[in-house]
Design an enzyme around this catalytic site. Structure first.
Site, short mmCIF file in Angstrom:
data_model
loop_
_atom_site.label_atom_id
_atom_site.label_comp_id
_atom_site.label_asym_id
_atom_site.label_seq_id
_atom_site.Cartn_x
_atom_site.Cartn_y
_atom_site.Cartn_z
N ILE A 2 76.55 -68.17 -82.10
CA ILE A 2 75.44 -67.25 -81.92
C ILE A 2 75.98 -65.83 -81.83
O ILE A 2 76.46 -65.40 -80.80
CB ILE A 2 74.62 -67.57 -80.65
CG1 ILE A 2 74.14 -69.02 -80.67
CG2 ILE A 2 73.43 -66.62 -80.52
CD1 ILE A 2 73.19 -69.36 -81.79
N HIS A 3 75.93 -65.12 -82.95
CA HIS A 3 76.32 -63.71 -83.00
C HIS A 3 75.06 -62.89 -83.22
O HIS A 3 73.95 -63.40 -83.01
CB HIS A 3 77.40 -63.48 -84.07
CG HIS A 3 77.03 -63.98 -85.42
ND1 HIS A 3 76.36 -63.20 -86.34
CD2 HIS A 3 77.19 -65.19 -86.01
CE1 HIS A 3 76.14 -63.90 -87.44
NE2 HIS A 3 76.63 -65.12 -87.27
N ALA A 4 75.18 -61.65 -83.64
CA ALA A 4 74.02 -60.75 -83.71
C ALA A 4 72.89 -61.25 -84.62
O ALA A 4 71.73 -61.20 -84.23
CB ALA A 4 74.47 -59.36 -84.17
N ALA A 25 71.07 -64.33 -83.12
CA ALA A 25 70.37 -63.88 -81.91
C ALA A 25 69.11 -63.12 -82.28
O ALA A 25 68.05 -63.29 -81.66
CB ALA A 25 71.29 -63.03 -81.05
N GLU A 47 72.83 -69.71 -92.60
CA GLU A 47 74.12 -69.04 -92.87
C GLU A 47 75.06 -69.90 -93.75
O GLU A 47 76.02 -69.38 -94.27
CB GLU A 47 74.84 -68.72 -91.56
CG GLU A 47 74.17 -67.60 -90.82
CD GLU A 47 75.00 -67.10 -89.65
OE1 GLU A 47 74.72 -65.99 -89.22
OE2 GLU A 47 75.92 -67.79 -89.19
#
Length: 88
Positions: free
Chosen positions: A14-16, A19, A87
């Site tokens: 969970i990165h930018a 999120a 992703e």
């Protein structure tokens, strides 16, 4: 209250971007939506809150929602996790 355990399936965790997707999705619902990891609980409608969880690959989280559209809210957030935040 509805809840569901989800697993971070995308390798980057969970990165930018994830999120942001979580917060954008959560904000579509009236219900209060929380994400829990161990002793930490954050508001799913807060990008910064979600990022601070530092949830990496294969981390289990609990999504909880309480309100008029709680079932749909939990399902929508869980679907993001199942689709690896688009992703991969």
């Amino acid at each position: 209250m509805k809840e569901k355990i989800v697993t971070v399936r995308n390798r980057a965790g969970i990165h930018a971007r994830p999120a942001s997707l979580i917060a954008q999705t959560a904000n579509k619902f009236q219900s209060e939506i929380l994400i829990e990891r161990n002793d930490t609980t954050v508001n799913a409608k807060s990008i910064m809150g979600v990022i601070t969880m530092a949830a990496g690959y294969n981390t289990n989280l609990t999504v909880k929602a309480n309100g008029p559209d709680e079932g749909e809210a939990v399902l929508a957030i869980a679907t993001l996790f199942e689709n690896k935040f688009e992703e991969e």
